[in-house]
Motif scaffolding. Structure first.
Motif, PDB file in Angstrom:
ATOM      1  N   GLY A 185      -7.638   4.052  11.835  1.00 42.86           N
ATOM      2  CA  GLY A 185      -7.625   2.754  11.206  1.00 42.86           C
ATOM      3  C   GLY A 185      -8.918   2.007  11.456  1.00 42.86           C
ATOM      4  O   GLY A 185      -9.391   1.912  12.582  1.00 42.86           O
ATOM      5  N   GLY A 186      -9.515   1.497  10.418  1.00 44.49           N
ATOM      6  CA  GLY A 186     -10.730   0.730  10.538  1.00 44.49           C
ATOM      7  C   GLY A 186     -11.999   1.557  10.588  1.00 44.49           C
ATOM      8  O   GLY A 186     -13.101   1.006  10.626  1.00 44.49           O
ATOM      9  N   ALA A 187     -11.879   2.881  10.605  1.00 47.32           N
ATOM     10  CA  ALA A 187     -13.066   3.724  10.659  1.00 47.32           C
ATOM     11  C   ALA A 187     -13.766   3.711   9.315  1.00 47.32           C
ATOM     12  O   ALA A 187     -13.133   3.704   8.256  1.00 47.32           O
ATOM     13  N   GLN A 244     -17.193   5.703  -3.178  1.00 44.49           N
ATOM     14  CA  GLN A 244     -16.996   6.090  -1.784  1.00 44.49           C
ATOM     15  C   GLN A 244     -15.964   7.200  -1.653  1.00 44.49           C
ATOM     16  O   GLN A 244     -16.101   8.089  -0.793  1.00 44.49           O
ATOM     17  N   VAL A 245     -14.940   7.184  -2.475  1.00 46.42           N
ATOM     18  CA  VAL A 245     -13.939   8.251  -2.439  1.00 46.42           C
ATOM     19  C   VAL A 245     -14.585   9.582  -2.807  1.00 46.42           C
ATOM     20  O   VAL A 245     -14.315  10.622  -2.183  1.00 46.42           O
ATOM     21  N   VAL A 246     -15.450   9.568  -3.813  1.00 46.41           N
ATOM     22  CA  VAL A 246     -16.134  10.813  -4.200  1.00 46.41           C
ATOM     23  C   VAL A 246     -16.963  11.350  -3.034  1.00 46.41           C
ATOM     24  O   VAL A 246     -16.910  12.544  -2.704  1.00 46.41           O
ATOM     25  N   LEU A 247     -17.725  10.479  -2.390  1.00 46.10           N
ATOM     26  CA  LEU A 247     -18.580  10.932  -1.292  1.00 46.10           C
ATOM     27  C   LEU A 247     -17.762  11.312  -0.055  1.00 46.10           C
ATOM     28  O   LEU A 247     -18.171  12.184   0.717  1.00 46.10           O
ATOM     29  N   ASN A 248     -16.618  10.659   0.148  1.00 39.48           N
ATOM     30  CA  ASN A 248     -15.744  11.082   1.249  1.00 39.48           C
ATOM     31  C   ASN A 248     -15.236  12.505   1.032  1.00 39.48           C
ATOM     32  O   ASN A 248     -15.096  13.282   1.986  1.00 39.48           O
ATOM     33  N   ARG A 249     -14.974  12.845  -0.204  1.00 33.24           N
ATOM     34  CA  ARG A 249     -14.551  14.219  -0.484  1.00 33.24           C
ATOM     35  C   ARG A 249     -15.700  15.207  -0.279  1.00 33.24           C
ATOM     36  O   ARG A 249     -15.477  16.337   0.169  1.00 33.24           O
ATOM     37  N   ALA A 307     -17.297  -0.169   3.201  1.00 32.82           N
ATOM     38  CA  ALA A 307     -16.380  -0.144   4.337  1.00 32.82           C
ATOM     39  C   ALA A 307     -14.912  -0.386   3.989  1.00 32.82           C
ATOM     40  O   ALA A 307     -14.036   0.183   4.650  1.00 32.82           O
ATOM     41  N   PRO A 308     -14.550  -1.232   3.011  1.00 35.21           N
ATOM     42  CA  PRO A 308     -13.119  -1.537   2.818  1.00 35.21           C
ATOM     43  C   PRO A 308     -12.228  -0.340   2.547  1.00 35.21           C
ATOM     44  O   PRO A 308     -11.036  -0.390   2.864  1.00 35.21           O
ATOM     45  N   VAL A 309     -12.742   0.748   1.980  1.00 38.84           N
ATOM     46  CA  VAL A 309     -11.876   1.898   1.702  1.00 38.84           C
ATOM     47  C   VAL A 309     -11.857   2.887   2.853  1.00 38.84           C
ATOM     48  O   VAL A 309     -11.031   3.817   2.860  1.00 38.84           O
ATOM     49  N   GLY A 310     -12.734   2.724   3.837  1.00 40.23           N
ATOM     50  CA  GLY A 310     -12.707   3.581   5.008  1.00 40.23           C
ATOM     51  C   GLY A 310     -12.853   5.049   4.660  1.00 40.23           C
ATOM     52  O   GLY A 310     -13.800   5.462   3.983  1.00 40.23           O
ATOM     53  N   GLY A 321      -5.229   0.058   0.750  1.00 40.27           N
ATOM     54  CA  GLY A 321      -5.257  -1.243   0.094  1.00 40.27           C
ATOM     55  C   GLY A 321      -5.524  -1.084  -1.387  1.00 40.27           C
ATOM     56  O   GLY A 321      -5.808   0.018  -1.887  1.00 40.27           O
ATOM     57  N   THR A 322      -5.408  -2.196  -2.092  1.00 40.42           N
ATOM     58  CA  THR A 322      -5.651  -2.236  -3.527  1.00 40.42           C
ATOM     59  C   THR A 322      -6.963  -2.960  -3.787  1.00 40.42           C
ATOM     60  O   THR A 322      -7.159  -4.082  -3.327  1.00 40.42           O
TER      61      THR A 322
END
Length: 402
Positions: free
Chosen positions: A145-147, A189-194, A253-256, A278-279
């Motif tokens: 959480g929060g990472a 950010q989701v793309v880069l997290n993947r 940062a908000p999507v972690g 979150g939304t």
């Protein structure tokens, strides 16, 4: 012959004549009875008003409406409802005192709010700060959480960087063209997290167009015909700027550590099994809840090698990970069937003559020669031949501290 018009005199009935003569007589005595005459005129006017109010006419309705609003104003005025918005002067002054300068009348202009926004309100973290925060928490098994995510910086050849920018821009445009900046940065950010997770391809275009050879793909725009629509230049340029920031190492940062999202209009079956973050805008973001969602799992390093920036052909043979749903991928990662790309270094690519001679096997140790055991080490054995004078190459000349 001239036209002659003759008028007949009008004869009034005796009753009407007597009434007119009586009114004339009363008017002749007006100077003698001023008060009585005025009172009679007022009584006559009030009677006309009463008759007008009793009549079902527009005048009556308008007069009644004005009177009603007047009565309401007198009744509600002491309660403070008579002022605009129902706010008294004192409360309005208190609220004005807590407003930002761009929220006060007369102290703003269109776009002036941007001059008062703090830099941290955007949610973006600079690459250096993001890397420092990542290094401080990546080895913490409980840091979920929060990472924040590890920054991904586009490297490789110029063609690799162009393809990565093109693919990420397309994902942002077709997934969140009408979203605010926060919504677009969250998708990027989701793309880069993947990209940074071993369960997904290690390239931006590989992640964006994963599964695009079949009707149901990872990002719906890649296989539902959305790419047939020509992008609008203004929205494409905006998405391109967001993609450039993300590929320069800026972290949202908000999507972690989110790796999944869906629009608020749907509810996929896997949503309850993932951890809701979150939304943001029109999307709900999730991360894996187990080991697959911890910072220690995001170990893949981006090194370029981008494929073509286009969907896969229909003849493409997908890998098992391409057709797996989020729950299947998480289970495979937990069972150890998906390992980090950095855990096992791939064999290097050799020239054709070396490949014909055996490739990597030529340089891999097969049978090491025997030698005298080193103190504290297990004895070694082997069948290889060693040049004279090198038999003790793996032993100490003298033990340290002896």
């Amino acid at each position: 012959m001239p036209l002659e018009i003759a008028f007949r005199p009008i004869e009034l009935p005796s009753v009407a004549t007597a009434r007119v003569e009586r009114v004339w007589a009363e008017e002749a005595q007006m100077d003698m009875r001023p008060r009585d005459f005025a009172a009679r005129i007022r009584r006559r006017d009030m009677g006309s008003i009463r008759r007008a109010l009793r009549a079902p006419s527009v005048v009556r309705r308008r007069v009644a409406g004005v009177a009603m609003f007047g009565i309401l104003g007198m009744l509600l005025g002491p309660l403070g409802w008579g002022e605009p918005g129902g706010i008294s002067a004192a409360s309005a002054h208190e609220r004005m005192a807590g407003l930002q300068p761009f929220e006060r009348a007369g102290e703003s202009f269109p776009g002036s709010a941007f001059y008062w926004l703090a830099s941290d309100d955007t949610g973006l973290i600079a690459p250096t700060e993001a890397q420092t925060a990542w290094d401080a928490r990546r080895d913490d098994e409980e840091a979920i959480g929060g990472a924040i995510a590890r920054p991904v910086i586009a490297t490789g050849t110029g063609e690799d960087r162009f393809r990565a920018l093109q693919c990420l821009t397309a994902a942002i445009y077709y997934e969140a063209a009408s979203e605010p900046d926060g919504g677009q940065r969250a998708v990027a950010q989701v793309v880069l997290n993947r990209v940074a997770h071993p369960a997904y391809p290690n390239t931006v275009c590989g992640v964006v167009y994963q599964g695009s050879e079949r009707p149901s793909c990872q990002f719906s725009f890649a296989c539902d015909g959305s790419l047939a629509r020509k992008p609008m230049a203004a929205f494409w340029d905006r998405a391109r700027r967001v993609a450039a920031d993300a590929l320069a190492g800026y972290v949202y940062a908000p999507v972690g550590l989110a790796t999944h999202y869906h629009t608020t209009a749907v509810h996929p079956y896997w949503a309850p099994s993932l951890t809701f973050i979150g939304t943001i805008g029109a999307h709900r973001f999730y991360r894996w809840g187990g080991a697959a969602g911890k910072p220690a799992a995001f170990t893949a390093r981006y090194a370029g090698g981008e494929p073509i920036a286009a969907p896969h052909p229909r003849t493409w043979t997908p890998s098992p990970a391409d057709v797996a749903d989020p729950l299947t991928l998480e289970k495979a990662f937990e069972e150890g069937r998906i390992v980090a790309a950095s855990a096992s270094s791939p064999a290097p690519t050799y020239a054709a003559p070396l490949q014909q001679r055996g490739g990597d096997a030529l340089f891999r140790a097969q049978a090491l020669p025997g030698g005298k055991p080193v103190a504290g080490d297990a004895p070694t054995s082997g069948s290889g031949s060693v040049l004279p004078g090198y038999e003790n190459a793996n032993t100490w000349i003298a033990q340290p501290g002896a």
